[in-house]
Design a protein around this motif. Sequence first.
Motif, PDB file in Angstrom:
ATOM      1  N   CYS A  87       0.857  -1.188   0.000  1.00 15.46           N
ATOM      2  CA  CYS A  87       0.000   0.000   0.000  1.00 15.46           C
ATOM      3  C   CYS A  87       0.893   1.238   0.000  1.00 15.46           C
ATOM      4  N   GLN A  88       0.282   2.402  -0.115  1.00 13.16           N
ATOM      5  CA  GLN A  88       1.075   3.622  -0.209  1.00 13.16           C
ATOM      6  C   GLN A  88       1.276   4.339   1.131  1.00 13.16           C
ATOM      7  N   ARG A  89       0.460   4.032   2.124  1.00 16.60           N
ATOM      8  CA  ARG A  89       0.609   4.723   3.410  1.00 16.60           C
ATOM      9  C   ARG A  89       0.045   3.857   4.532  1.00 16.60           C
ATOM     10  N   VAL A  90       0.757   3.810   5.645  1.00 20.69           N
ATOM     11  CA  VAL A  90       0.251   3.200   6.874  1.00 20.69           C
ATOM     12  C   VAL A  90       0.435   4.226   7.981  1.00 20.69           C
ATOM     13  N   ASP A  91      -0.628   4.518   8.707  1.00 22.94           N
ATOM     14  CA  ASP A  91      -0.515   5.480   9.803  1.00 22.94           C
ATOM     15  C   ASP A  91      -1.216   4.945  11.039  1.00 22.94           C
ATOM     16  N   THR A  92      -0.799   5.460  12.178  1.00 18.73           N
ATOM     17  CA  THR A  92      -1.369   5.001  13.434  1.00 18.73           C
ATOM     18  C   THR A  92      -1.400   6.134  14.437  1.00 18.73           C
ATOM     19  N   GLY A  93      -2.219   5.972  15.444  1.00 24.37           N
ATOM     20  CA  GLY A  93      -2.291   6.947  16.526  1.00 24.37           C
ATOM     21  C   GLY A  93      -2.829   6.294  17.779  1.00 24.37           C
ATOM     22  N   PHE A  94      -2.512   6.890  18.924  1.00 20.73           N
ATOM     23  CA  PHE A  94      -3.041   6.402  20.183  1.00 20.73           C
ATOM     24  C   PHE A  94      -4.321   7.159  20.523  1.00 20.73           C
ATOM     25  N   GLY A  95      -5.179   6.519  21.274  1.00 22.13           N
ATOM     26  CA  GLY A  95      -6.425   7.146  21.689  1.00 22.13           C
ATOM     27  C   GLY A  95      -7.292   6.138  22.412  1.00 22.13           C
ATOM     28  N   ARG A  96      -8.540   6.536  22.631  1.00 17.28           N
ATOM     29  CA  ARG A  96      -9.505   5.664  23.303  1.00 17.28           C
ATOM     30  C   ARG A  96     -10.850   5.796  22.616  1.00 17.28           C
ATOM     31  N   ASP A 121       9.320   7.577  31.427  1.00 18.06           N
ATOM     32  CA  ASP A 121       9.212   9.028  31.280  1.00 18.06           C
ATOM     33  C   ASP A 121       7.784   9.440  31.583  1.00 18.06           C
ATOM     34  N   PRO A 122       7.512   9.980  32.784  1.00 17.39           N
ATOM     35  CA  PRO A 122       6.137  10.352  33.149  1.00 17.39           C
ATOM     36  C   PRO A 122       5.480  11.292  32.149  1.00 17.39           C
ATOM     37  N   GLN A 123       6.292  12.132  31.478  1.00 18.63           N
ATOM     38  CA  GLN A 123       5.723  13.059  30.506  1.00 18.63           C
ATOM     39  C   GLN A 123       5.268  12.354  29.240  1.00 18.63           C
ATOM     40  N   ALA A 124       5.757  11.118  29.033  1.00 16.73           N
ATOM     41  CA  ALA A 124       5.390  10.385  27.817  1.00 16.73           C
ATOM     42  C   ALA A 124       3.916  10.047  27.789  1.00 16.73           C
ATOM     43  N   ALA A 125       3.282  10.007  28.948  1.00 18.45           N
ATOM     44  CA  ALA A 125       1.845   9.732  28.977  1.00 18.45           C
ATOM     45  C   ALA A 125       1.089  10.794  28.206  1.00 18.45           C
ATOM     46  N   VAL A 126       1.634  12.012  28.200  1.00 16.34           N
ATOM     47  CA  VAL A 126       1.023  13.084  27.419  1.00 16.34           C
ATOM     48  C   VAL A 126       1.384  12.935  25.953  1.00 16.34           C
ATOM     49  N   LYS A 127       2.663  12.626  25.696  1.00 13.56           N
ATOM     50  CA  LYS A 127       3.132  12.589  24.309  1.00 13.56           C
ATOM     51  C   LYS A 127       2.584  11.398  23.539  1.00 13.56           C
ATOM     52  N   HIS A 128       2.332  10.295  24.223  1.00  9.36           N
ATOM     53  CA  HIS A 128       2.000   9.065  23.508  1.00  9.36           C
ATOM     54  C   HIS A 128       0.554   8.627  23.667  1.00  9.36           C
ATOM     55  N   ASP A 129      -0.287   9.451  24.260  1.00  8.14           N
ATOM     56  CA  ASP A 129      -1.663   9.007  24.436  1.00  8.14           C
ATOM     57  C   ASP A 129      -2.513   9.572  23.315  1.00  8.14           C
ATOM     58  N   ALA A 130      -3.587  10.294  23.640  1.00  9.42           N
ATOM     59  CA  ALA A 130      -4.492  10.754  22.595  1.00  9.42           C
ATOM     60  C   ALA A 130      -3.870  11.839  21.735  1.00  9.42           C
ATOM     61  N   VAL A 131      -2.784  12.476  22.195  1.00 11.99           N
ATOM     62  CA  VAL A 131      -2.176  13.558  21.448  1.00 11.99           C
ATOM     63  C   VAL A 131      -1.133  13.001  20.502  1.00 11.99           C
ATOM     64  N   SER A 132      -1.263  13.330  19.235  1.00 12.88           N
ATOM     65  CA  SER A 132      -0.360  12.811  18.219  1.00 12.88           C
ATOM     66  C   SER A 132       0.822  13.736  18.018  1.00 12.88           C
TER      67      SER A 132
END
Length: 299
Positions: free
Chosen positions: A73-82, A211-222
């Motif tokens: 395929c031409q693109r694969v993308d992903t994101g975290f969220g709920r 990294d406690p700050q990673a919870a912000v970087k890797h959750d619903a925020v892309s």
Amino acid sequence: MHSEAQNTRQAPGDVVLGDVYGAQRHLRARLLDSPNIRNKPARDLAAHMLLHLDDVTTCWSIATRWLRDTLDCQRVDTGFGRPDDEEYFPGFAEAKNGDYDVPSFGGFAVDNRDPIMRAMWAGNKPVVFADIKQDRRVTPRLRKRMSGARTKSKFGAALRTNGGGFGLICADWTEHLVPNEADLFDRFEQTVTDVLSPIIAVAKDITEAQDPQAAVKHDAVSVFHYGRRGSGALDALTSAEIEVARLVAQGLSYKEIANIRGRSLSTIDHQLRSIRSKMGVSSTSNLIVSLSNLDGFDI
């Protein structure tokens, strides 16, 4: 690797997050020492991802590139969220086919309450969009978003553990409709279920434990959530790209920017392609609009 016992809370599958090597051993036994991975070529993918279990960004980069190549395929993308989030931010990781000028699907939020989004979060199987233009399930707003990203066909699936969904992954065909291959869907579904969901869930939790700050970087925020409110959107751009973006926002032509920067037209064109990709827009006019919406961006 970070093997220090920094946290003793439990990850999916009773993995102790402070013990990265222990988590690797647990997942290796669960995934590689048993016939749990139905798509056999994906065993190599799992083994590669496990080497980077303490870095969720690298894990995702490996996975998206592998799926792009495997599915052709031409693109694969992903994101975290709920599932209960109002918005979903795609583009935490994205792999694009270098043979085509493929726009990024990241950059701006998708309404997570859209019926198709709800179907991806709730479904036990991936959702298939065989032909975006003909698919009546797609709302006008989402169709516009997909068309802007040149999506013709799409697979979309939720990543989930026993605790529920924690992310989405999509494979897009932008140059043609999805090939009519009998096992293509199965390869995608089995890889997402058997490999990506269990490994990414643990990698995400380990990263956040370190990294406690990673919870912000890797959750619903892309990381592709550029410019909706603040100038942090520019963090992904190089200093040279920021200067080019500033000149574009002033309305200067490619030739004028090339003269000011002392660069060739092809260099400026390459930089603008990179800027548009990182900002998640498909045209220079849309780029200017995005830049104008950035708080604190000094034109």
